[in-house]
Design a protein around this motif. Sequence first.
Motif, mmCIF file in Angstrom:
data_model
loop_
_atom_site.group_PDB
_atom_site.id
_atom_site.type_symbol
_atom_site.label_atom_id
_atom_site.label_comp_id
_atom_site.label_asym_id
_atom_site.label_seq_id
_atom_site.Cartn_x
_atom_site.Cartn_y
_atom_site.Cartn_z
ATOM 1 N N VAL A 128 0.810 -1.228 0.000
ATOM 2 C CA VAL A 128 0.000 0.000 0.000
ATOM 3 C C VAL A 128 0.842 1.277 0.000
ATOM 4 O O VAL A 128 0.380 2.330 -0.412
ATOM 5 N N ARG A 129 2.100 1.202 0.511
ATOM 6 C CA ARG A 129 2.947 2.400 0.402
ATOM 7 C C ARG A 129 4.408 2.003 0.288
ATOM 8 O O ARG A 129 4.801 0.909 0.729
ATOM 9 N N VAL A 130 5.177 2.895 -0.308
ATOM 10 C CA VAL A 130 6.587 2.583 -0.582
ATOM 11 C C VAL A 130 7.462 3.807 -0.318
ATOM 12 O O VAL A 130 7.001 4.948 -0.385
ATOM 13 N N ASN A 131 8.731 3.516 -0.015
ATOM 14 C CA ASN A 131 9.742 4.566 0.088
ATOM 15 C C ASN A 131 10.967 4.026 -0.634
ATOM 16 O O ASN A 131 11.528 3.012 -0.223
ATOM 17 N N ALA A 132 11.347 4.676 -1.742
ATOM 18 C CA ALA A 132 12.365 4.065 -2.604
ATOM 19 C C ALA A 132 13.449 5.052 -3.012
ATOM 20 O O ALA A 132 13.214 6.264 -3.099
ATOM 21 N N PHE A 165 8.718 -1.101 1.869
ATOM 22 C CA PHE A 165 7.282 -1.103 1.542
ATOM 23 C C PHE A 165 6.472 -1.532 2.746
ATOM 24 O O PHE A 165 7.017 -2.063 3.730
ATOM 25 N N GLU A 166 5.180 -1.263 2.677
ATOM 26 C CA GLU A 166 4.286 -1.715 3.739
ATOM 27 C C GLU A 166 3.093 -2.394 3.090
ATOM 28 O O GLU A 166 2.527 -1.893 2.116
ATOM 29 N N LEU A 167 2.720 -3.554 3.643
ATOM 30 C CA LEU A 167 1.550 -4.270 3.136
ATOM 31 C C LEU A 167 0.279 -3.715 3.798
ATOM 32 O O LEU A 167 0.346 -3.037 4.824
ATOM 33 N N ALA A 168 -0.870 -4.065 3.216
ATOM 34 C CA ALA A 168 -2.143 -3.541 3.721
ATOM 35 C C ALA A 168 -2.365 -3.880 5.192
ATOM 36 O O ALA A 168 -2.986 -3.120 5.929
ATOM 37 N N ASP A 169 -1.821 -5.028 5.656
ATOM 38 C CA ASP A 169 -2.010 -5.392 7.068
ATOM 39 C C ASP A 169 -0.926 -4.810 7.975
ATOM 40 O O ASP A 169 -0.798 -5.200 9.131
ATOM 41 N N GLY A 170 -0.121 -3.883 7.431
ATOM 42 C CA GLY A 170 0.866 -3.174 8.243
ATOM 43 C C GLY A 170 2.228 -3.834 8.310
ATOM 44 O O GLY A 170 3.158 -3.297 8.925
#
Length: 369
Positions: A201-205, A235-240
Amino acid sequence: MHNMLRVAVIGAGMMGLQHVEAIRRIPGTEVVAVADANGDLARQAGEQLCIPACYTDYRRMLEEQKPNVVHNCTPNHLHFGINAELLRRGIHVYCEKPLGLNSEETGKLCKLAEQSSAQAGVNFNYRQNVMAQEMHVRMADASRWGRTYLIHSRYLQDWLMYDTDFNWRCRSEYAGKSRALADIGSHFFDLVQFITGQKIVRVNATLKTVLPQRLPSPNGQPVDIDTEDEALVMFELADGVPGSLIVSQVAAGTKNDLEITIDGSAYSMSWSQENADKLKISTRDTPGSLLYTGREMLQGEARQYATLPSGHPVGWQDGLRNGIQAFYASIRDHAPVNYATFEDGDYVVRVVEACVQSHQEGRWIQVRQ
Ligand SMILES: NC(=O)c1ccc[n+]([C@@H]2O[C@H](COP(=O)([O-])OP(=O)(O)OC[C@H]3O[C@@H](n4cnc5c(N)ncnc54)[C@H](O)[C@@H]3O)[C@@H](O)[C@H]2O)c1
Protein backbone atom coordinates in the motif's frame (compact mmCIF):
# COMPACT_ATOMS: atom_id res chain seq x y z
CA MET A 1 -11.73 -34.80 -25.07
CA HIS A 2 -10.68 -31.15 -25.37
CA ASN A 3 -10.66 -29.24 -28.61
CA MET A 4 -7.05 -28.42 -29.39
CA LEU A 5 -6.12 -24.87 -28.43
CA ARG A 6 -4.56 -23.04 -31.38
CA VAL A 7 -1.80 -20.96 -29.86
CA ALA A 8 0.39 -18.28 -31.48
CA VAL A 9 3.36 -16.41 -30.06
CA ILE A 10 4.34 -12.83 -30.91
CA GLY A 11 8.03 -12.05 -30.32
CA ALA A 12 10.60 -14.80 -30.92
CA GLY A 13 13.29 -13.43 -28.60
CA MET A 14 14.50 -14.88 -25.31
CA MET A 15 11.05 -15.23 -23.75
CA GLY A 16 9.06 -16.11 -26.86
CA LEU A 17 11.09 -19.28 -27.36
CA GLN A 18 10.63 -20.26 -23.71
CA HIS A 19 6.88 -19.82 -24.07
CA VAL A 20 6.84 -22.12 -27.12
CA GLU A 21 8.60 -24.87 -25.14
CA ALA A 22 6.33 -24.45 -22.13
CA ILE A 23 3.13 -24.45 -24.22
CA ARG A 24 4.21 -27.73 -25.81
CA ARG A 25 4.39 -29.38 -22.39
CA ILE A 26 0.65 -28.83 -21.95
CA PRO A 27 -1.61 -31.49 -23.50
CA GLY A 28 -4.24 -30.36 -25.99
CA THR A 29 -2.28 -27.44 -27.39
CA GLU A 30 -0.82 -26.71 -30.77
CA VAL A 31 1.64 -23.89 -31.51
CA VAL A 32 0.34 -22.88 -34.92
CA ALA A 33 2.49 -19.84 -35.66
CA VAL A 34 5.09 -17.37 -34.46
CA ALA A 35 5.52 -13.72 -35.46
CA ASP A 36 8.59 -11.56 -35.07
CA ALA A 37 9.25 -8.20 -36.74
CA ASN A 38 12.75 -9.52 -37.42
CA GLY A 39 12.18 -11.99 -40.28
CA ASP A 40 15.40 -13.92 -39.59
CA LEU A 41 14.37 -14.57 -35.99
CA ALA A 42 10.86 -15.62 -37.04
CA ARG A 43 12.27 -18.06 -39.61
CA GLN A 44 14.89 -19.42 -37.20
CA ALA A 45 12.25 -20.04 -34.55
CA GLY A 46 10.06 -21.74 -37.15
CA GLU A 47 12.87 -24.03 -38.32
CA GLN A 48 14.47 -24.86 -34.97
CA LEU A 49 11.21 -25.42 -33.11
CA CYS A 50 9.21 -26.89 -36.03
CA ILE A 51 6.52 -24.21 -35.93
CA PRO A 52 4.45 -24.60 -39.10
CA ALA A 53 4.00 -20.89 -39.94
CA CYS A 54 6.10 -17.80 -39.28
CA TYR A 55 5.32 -14.16 -39.94
CA THR A 56 6.89 -10.73 -39.66
CA ASP A 57 3.46 -9.07 -39.43
CA TYR A 58 1.48 -10.32 -36.44
CA ARG A 59 -1.82 -8.94 -37.82
CA ARG A 60 -1.46 -11.10 -40.89
CA MET A 61 -0.78 -14.04 -38.61
CA LEU A 62 -4.01 -13.35 -36.69
CA GLU A 63 -6.03 -13.11 -39.91
CA GLU A 64 -4.60 -16.25 -41.50
CA GLN A 65 -4.10 -18.55 -38.50
CA LYS A 66 -7.09 -17.56 -36.36
CA PRO A 67 -5.46 -18.57 -33.05
CA ASN A 68 -7.59 -18.99 -29.88
CA VAL A 69 -4.76 -17.79 -27.65
CA VAL A 70 -1.83 -15.44 -28.26
CA HIS A 71 1.25 -15.02 -26.06
CA ASN A 72 2.61 -11.48 -26.26
CA CYS A 73 6.39 -11.75 -25.78
CA THR A 74 7.39 -8.44 -27.36
CA PRO A 75 9.29 -5.58 -25.67
CA ASN A 76 7.27 -3.55 -23.15
CA HIS A 77 6.38 -0.61 -25.44
CA LEU A 78 4.40 -2.97 -27.71
CA HIS A 79 2.36 -4.66 -24.99
CA PHE A 80 -0.44 -2.08 -24.93
CA GLY A 81 -1.21 -1.90 -28.66
CA ILE A 82 -0.99 -5.64 -29.29
CA ASN A 83 -2.97 -6.60 -26.17
CA ALA A 84 -5.70 -4.07 -26.98
CA GLU A 85 -6.02 -5.45 -30.48
CA LEU A 86 -6.18 -9.06 -29.27
CA LEU A 87 -8.87 -8.27 -26.71
CA ARG A 88 -10.95 -6.37 -29.27
CA ARG A 89 -10.79 -9.44 -31.51
CA GLY A 90 -11.86 -11.69 -28.59
CA ILE A 91 -8.54 -13.60 -28.58
CA HIS A 92 -7.27 -14.80 -25.18
CA VAL A 93 -3.99 -13.04 -24.36
CA TYR A 94 -1.16 -14.10 -22.07
CA CYS A 95 1.20 -11.14 -21.90
CA GLU A 96 4.71 -10.80 -20.61
CA LYS A 97 5.39 -8.48 -17.70
CA PRO A 98 5.33 -5.57 -17.15
CA LEU A 99 1.83 -5.28 -18.56
CA GLY A 100 2.49 -1.85 -20.10
CA LEU A 101 4.75 1.21 -20.07
CA ASN A 102 2.66 3.04 -17.44
CA SER A 103 -0.60 2.84 -15.50
CA GLU A 104 -2.47 4.90 -18.11
CA GLU A 105 -1.92 2.05 -20.55
CA THR A 106 -2.52 -0.73 -18.04
CA GLY A 107 -5.71 0.91 -16.70
CA LYS A 108 -7.11 1.00 -20.24
CA LEU A 109 -6.13 -2.63 -20.77
CA CYS A 110 -8.04 -3.63 -17.62
CA LYS A 111 -11.17 -1.93 -18.98
CA LEU A 112 -10.78 -3.66 -22.33
CA ALA A 113 -10.27 -7.01 -20.59
CA GLU A 114 -13.44 -6.48 -18.59
CA GLN A 115 -15.44 -5.77 -21.76
CA SER A 116 -13.91 -8.61 -23.78
CA SER A 117 -15.12 -12.19 -23.89
CA ALA A 118 -11.44 -13.23 -23.82
CA GLN A 119 -9.31 -14.10 -20.79
CA ALA A 120 -6.29 -11.92 -20.06
CA GLY A 121 -3.26 -13.02 -18.02
CA VAL A 122 0.19 -11.67 -17.20
CA ASN A 123 3.23 -13.92 -16.99
CA PHE A 124 4.31 -13.42 -13.41
CA ASN A 125 5.90 -16.85 -13.39
CA TYR A 126 7.56 -16.86 -9.95
CA ARG A 127 4.26 -17.13 -8.06
CA GLN A 128 3.68 -20.30 -10.10
CA ASN A 129 6.62 -22.12 -8.56
CA VAL A 130 5.58 -24.92 -6.24
CA MET A 131 7.43 -23.37 -3.27
CA ALA A 132 5.77 -19.98 -3.77
CA GLN A 133 2.46 -21.86 -3.64
CA GLU A 134 3.61 -23.66 -0.47
CA MET A 135 4.49 -20.35 1.21
CA HIS A 136 1.06 -18.99 0.24
CA VAL A 137 -0.72 -22.02 1.71
CA ARG A 138 1.31 -21.81 4.93
CA MET A 139 0.59 -18.11 5.46
CA ALA A 140 -3.12 -18.57 4.74
CA ASP A 141 -3.29 -21.00 7.70
CA ALA A 142 -3.19 -18.26 10.35
CA SER A 143 -3.56 -20.65 13.28
CA ARG A 144 -0.22 -22.31 12.48
CA TRP A 145 1.62 -19.41 10.87
CA GLY A 146 0.83 -16.79 13.52
CA ARG A 147 1.83 -13.16 12.91
CA THR A 148 4.11 -11.84 10.18
CA TYR A 149 6.95 -9.71 11.54
CA LEU A 150 9.08 -8.70 8.55
CA ILE A 151 9.80 -9.44 4.88
CA HIS A 152 13.33 -8.99 3.50
CA SER A 153 14.25 -9.66 -0.08
CA ARG A 154 16.59 -9.11 -2.97
CA TYR A 155 16.60 -9.45 -6.71
CA LEU A 156 20.12 -9.11 -8.13
CA GLN A 157 21.61 -9.59 -11.59
CA ASP A 158 24.90 -8.60 -13.26
CA TRP A 159 24.17 -8.80 -16.99
CA LEU A 160 24.14 -4.98 -17.35
CA MET A 161 27.18 -4.24 -15.14
CA TYR A 162 29.55 -2.88 -17.83
CA ASP A 163 28.94 0.26 -19.89
CA THR A 164 29.37 -1.92 -22.98
CA ASP A 165 26.22 -3.86 -21.98
CA PHE A 166 23.13 -2.56 -23.74
CA ASN A 167 19.56 -3.72 -24.27
CA TRP A 168 16.26 -2.07 -25.25
CA ARG A 169 15.36 -2.16 -21.52
CA CYS A 170 17.91 0.61 -20.87
CA ARG A 171 15.83 3.23 -22.72
CA SER A 172 12.55 4.49 -21.29
CA GLU A 173 10.77 4.70 -24.67
CA TYR A 174 10.94 0.87 -24.87
CA ALA A 175 10.98 -0.13 -21.18
CA GLY A 176 8.96 2.57 -19.40
CA LYS A 177 10.33 5.15 -16.92
CA SER A 178 11.75 2.46 -14.65
CA ARG A 179 14.03 -0.39 -15.70
CA ALA A 180 15.43 -2.48 -12.81
CA LEU A 181 12.23 -2.14 -10.77
CA ALA A 182 9.80 -2.59 -13.67
CA ASP A 183 11.83 -5.42 -15.18
CA ILE A 184 12.69 -7.56 -12.16
CA GLY A 185 11.32 -5.70 -9.11
CA SER A 186 7.86 -6.20 -10.63
CA HIS A 187 8.29 -9.98 -10.32
CA PHE A 188 8.99 -9.58 -6.62
CA PHE A 189 6.03 -7.24 -6.08
CA ASP A 190 3.69 -9.80 -7.62
CA LEU A 191 5.31 -12.66 -5.70
CA VAL A 192 5.11 -11.04 -2.27
CA GLN A 193 1.50 -9.95 -2.81
CA PHE A 194 0.57 -13.46 -3.92
CA ILE A 195 2.35 -15.24 -1.06
CA THR A 196 1.00 -12.97 1.68
CA GLY A 197 -2.43 -12.29 0.11
CA GLN A 198 -1.82 -8.61 0.92
CA LYS A 199 -1.37 -5.61 -1.39
CA ILE A 200 1.62 -3.27 -1.09
CA VAL A 201 0.00 0.00 0.00
CA ARG A 202 2.95 2.40 0.40
CA VAL A 203 6.59 2.58 -0.58
CA ASN A 204 9.74 4.57 0.09
CA ALA A 205 12.37 4.07 -2.60
CA THR A 206 15.76 5.27 -3.81
CA LEU A 207 16.72 4.60 -7.44
CA LYS A 208 20.15 5.01 -8.97
CA THR A 209 21.60 4.96 -12.47
CA VAL A 210 25.26 4.12 -11.87
CA LEU A 211 26.09 4.05 -15.60
CA PRO A 212 24.51 7.20 -17.10
CA GLN A 213 25.90 6.38 -20.55
CA ARG A 214 26.32 3.06 -22.34
CA LEU A 215 27.87 1.95 -25.63
CA PRO A 216 25.34 -0.03 -27.72
CA SER A 217 28.05 -1.01 -30.22
CA PRO A 218 31.87 -1.14 -29.76
CA ASN A 219 32.71 1.68 -32.21
CA GLY A 220 29.47 3.63 -31.89
CA GLN A 221 28.51 6.73 -29.93
CA PRO A 222 27.62 6.54 -26.22
CA VAL A 223 23.89 6.68 -25.48
CA ASP A 224 22.35 8.46 -22.48
CA ILE A 225 20.59 6.08 -20.09
CA ASP A 226 17.34 7.29 -18.51
CA THR A 227 16.40 4.19 -16.47
CA GLU A 228 17.75 3.02 -13.10
CA ASP A 229 20.37 0.27 -12.64
CA GLU A 230 19.54 -0.34 -8.98
CA ALA A 231 17.00 0.49 -6.30
CA LEU A 232 16.35 0.18 -2.57
CA VAL A 233 12.69 -0.13 -1.61
CA MET A 234 10.94 -0.14 1.75
CA PHE A 235 7.28 -1.10 1.54
CA GLU A 236 4.29 -1.72 3.74
CA LEU A 237 1.55 -4.27 3.14
CA ALA A 238 -2.14 -3.54 3.72
CA ASP A 239 -2.01 -5.39 7.07
CA GLY A 240 0.87 -3.17 8.24
CA VAL A 241 3.70 -5.69 7.72
CA PRO A 242 6.93 -3.92 6.69
CA GLY A 243 9.32 -5.19 4.04
CA SER A 244 12.42 -4.38 2.05
CA LEU A 245 13.72 -5.16 -1.42
CA ILE A 246 17.17 -4.56 -2.91
CA VAL A 247 17.26 -4.60 -6.71
CA SER A 248 20.26 -4.37 -9.01
CA GLN A 249 21.19 -5.31 -12.56
CA VAL A 250 24.85 -4.36 -11.98
CA ALA A 251 25.76 -6.61 -8.99
CA ALA A 252 28.86 -8.62 -10.02
CA GLY A 253 28.52 -12.37 -9.70
CA THR A 254 24.74 -12.45 -9.34
CA LYS A 255 22.64 -13.96 -12.12
CA ASN A 256 18.94 -14.25 -11.37
CA ASP A 257 19.20 -13.98 -7.62
CA LEU A 258 15.63 -13.52 -6.39
CA GLU A 259 15.31 -14.38 -2.72
CA ILE A 260 12.49 -13.71 -0.29
CA THR A 261 12.46 -14.30 3.45
CA ILE A 262 9.35 -13.91 5.59
CA ASP A 263 9.77 -13.84 9.37
CA GLY A 264 6.76 -14.98 11.37
CA SER A 265 6.03 -15.40 15.07
CA ALA A 266 6.44 -19.20 14.91
CA TYR A 267 9.09 -19.61 12.21
CA SER A 268 10.60 -17.98 9.13
CA MET A 269 10.50 -19.14 5.50
CA SER A 270 13.13 -18.36 2.90
CA TRP A 271 12.98 -19.16 -0.81
CA SER A 272 15.59 -18.55 -3.49
CA GLN A 273 14.48 -18.95 -7.09
CA GLU A 274 17.96 -20.22 -8.06
CA ASN A 275 17.33 -23.18 -5.72
CA ALA A 276 13.68 -23.32 -6.59
CA ASP A 277 13.00 -26.84 -5.34
CA LYS A 278 13.91 -26.13 -1.70
CA LEU A 279 12.13 -24.07 0.93
CA LYS A 280 14.12 -23.18 4.04
CA ILE A 281 12.08 -23.29 7.25
CA SER A 282 13.75 -21.97 10.39
CA THR A 283 12.65 -21.95 14.00
CA ARG A 284 14.87 -20.61 16.79
CA ASP A 285 15.81 -24.17 17.76
CA THR A 286 16.09 -25.64 14.25
CA PRO A 287 17.49 -23.08 11.84
CA GLY A 288 17.62 -24.02 8.17
CA SER A 289 15.46 -27.16 7.75
CA LEU A 290 14.89 -27.86 4.06
CA LEU A 291 11.58 -28.85 2.48
CA TYR A 292 11.74 -30.58 -0.90
CA THR A 293 9.08 -30.39 -3.58
CA GLY A 294 7.69 -33.93 -3.26
CA ARG A 295 3.99 -34.21 -2.41
CA GLU A 296 4.68 -35.67 1.03
CA MET A 297 6.47 -32.51 2.17
CA LEU A 298 3.87 -30.02 0.93
CA GLN A 299 0.55 -28.80 2.26
CA GLY A 300 -2.95 -28.29 0.87
CA GLU A 301 -3.35 -26.85 -2.62
CA ALA A 302 0.43 -26.64 -3.07
CA ARG A 303 0.49 -30.45 -3.44
CA GLN A 304 -1.06 -30.26 -6.90
CA TYR A 305 2.10 -28.43 -8.03
CA ALA A 306 4.31 -31.37 -7.02
CA THR A 307 4.93 -33.11 -10.34
CA LEU A 308 8.06 -35.06 -9.36
CA PRO A 309 9.26 -37.00 -6.30
CA SER A 310 11.48 -35.15 -3.79
CA GLY A 311 15.04 -34.70 -5.00
CA HIS A 312 14.10 -34.39 -8.67
CA PRO A 313 14.51 -30.62 -8.88
CA VAL A 314 11.77 -28.49 -10.36
CA GLY A 315 12.69 -24.99 -11.45
CA TRP A 316 12.18 -21.92 -13.57
CA GLN A 317 10.68 -23.64 -16.61
CA ASP A 318 8.18 -25.50 -14.44
CA GLY A 319 6.89 -22.22 -13.00
CA LEU A 320 6.43 -20.86 -16.52
CA ARG A 321 4.54 -24.01 -17.57
CA ASN A 322 2.36 -23.97 -14.42
CA GLY A 323 1.17 -20.42 -15.11
CA ILE A 324 0.32 -21.13 -18.74
CA GLN A 325 -1.41 -24.35 -17.71
CA ALA A 326 -3.54 -22.47 -15.16
CA PHE A 327 -4.41 -19.88 -17.81
CA TYR A 328 -5.50 -22.54 -20.31
CA ALA A 329 -7.49 -24.40 -17.62
CA SER A 330 -9.51 -21.27 -16.97
CA ILE A 331 -10.19 -20.92 -20.72
CA ARG A 332 -11.09 -24.56 -21.38
CA ASP A 333 -12.56 -25.79 -18.11
CA HIS A 334 -13.61 -22.51 -16.53
CA ALA A 335 -11.22 -23.41 -13.70
CA PRO A 336 -10.87 -20.72 -10.99
CA VAL A 337 -8.40 -18.00 -11.95
CA ASN A 338 -5.01 -19.09 -10.66
CA TYR A 339 -2.69 -16.78 -12.57
CA ALA A 340 -1.88 -13.07 -12.51
CA THR A 341 -4.70 -11.14 -14.21
CA PHE A 342 -4.45 -7.79 -16.02
CA GLU A 343 -5.73 -6.21 -12.77
CA ASP A 344 -2.75 -7.72 -10.94
CA GLY A 345 -0.41 -6.52 -13.70
CA ASP A 346 -1.90 -3.02 -13.53
CA TYR A 347 -1.47 -2.86 -9.74
CA VAL A 348 2.20 -3.85 -9.98
CA VAL A 349 2.77 -1.03 -12.50
CA ARG A 350 1.22 1.34 -9.95
CA VAL A 351 3.60 0.05 -7.24
CA VAL A 352 6.56 0.72 -9.57
CA GLU A 353 5.23 4.22 -10.32
CA ALA A 354 4.89 4.91 -6.59
CA CYS A 355 8.56 3.90 -6.17
CA VAL A 356 9.65 6.32 -8.93
CA GLN A 357 7.59 9.13 -7.37
CA SER A 358 8.98 8.34 -3.92
CA HIS A 359 12.51 8.64 -5.28
CA GLN A 360 11.72 11.96 -6.96
CA GLU A 361 10.00 13.47 -3.92
CA GLY A 362 12.12 11.85 -1.19
CA ARG A 363 9.18 10.58 0.89
CA TRP A 364 6.77 7.68 1.43
CA ILE A 365 4.14 7.42 -1.34
CA GLN A 366 0.78 5.66 -1.15
CA VAL A 367 0.13 3.30 -4.07
CA ARG A 368 -2.81 4.68 -6.07
CA GLN A 369 -5.85 2.45 -5.39
N1 LIG B 1 8.78 -13.56 -17.14
C1 LIG B 1 10.10 -13.53 -17.25
O1 LIG B 1 10.81 -14.17 -16.48
C2 LIG B 1 10.72 -12.69 -18.33
C3 LIG B 1 12.07 -12.87 -18.68
C4 LIG B 1 12.59 -12.12 -19.73
C5 LIG B 1 11.79 -11.20 -20.39
N2 LIG B 1 10.49 -11.03 -20.03
C6 LIG B 1 9.61 -10.08 -20.74
O2 LIG B 1 9.37 -10.59 -22.05
C7 LIG B 1 9.28 -9.52 -22.99
C8 LIG B 1 10.29 -9.78 -24.10
O3 LIG B 1 11.57 -9.78 -23.53
P1 LIG B 1 12.79 -10.60 -24.19
O4 LIG B 1 13.89 -10.61 -23.20
O5 LIG B 1 12.31 -11.86 -24.77
O6 LIG B 1 13.18 -9.56 -25.37
P2 LIG B 1 13.90 -9.90 -26.75
O7 LIG B 1 14.44 -8.60 -27.22
O8 LIG B 1 14.81 -11.07 -26.57
O9 LIG B 1 12.68 -10.37 -27.67
C9 LIG B 1 11.66 -9.52 -28.12
C10 LIG B 1 11.34 -9.90 -29.56
O10 LIG B 1 10.22 -9.13 -30.00
C11 LIG B 1 10.44 -8.84 -31.37
N3 LIG B 1 9.61 -7.73 -31.83
C12 LIG B 1 9.85 -6.40 -31.74
N4 LIG B 1 8.86 -5.71 -32.33
C13 LIG B 1 7.96 -6.62 -32.78
C14 LIG B 1 6.72 -6.53 -33.47
N5 LIG B 1 6.19 -5.33 -33.81
N6 LIG B 1 6.08 -7.67 -33.81
C15 LIG B 1 6.60 -8.87 -33.50
N7 LIG B 1 7.77 -9.02 -32.82
C16 LIG B 1 8.44 -7.91 -32.48
C17 LIG B 1 11.93 -8.55 -31.45
O11 LIG B 1 12.41 -8.67 -32.79
C18 LIG B 1 12.49 -9.61 -30.52
O12 LIG B 1 12.86 -10.78 -31.20
C19 LIG B 1 9.53 -8.25 -22.20
O13 LIG B 1 8.32 -7.61 -21.89
C20 LIG B 1 10.23 -8.71 -20.93
O14 LIG B 1 9.98 -7.87 -19.82
C21 LIG B 1 9.95 -11.78 -19.03
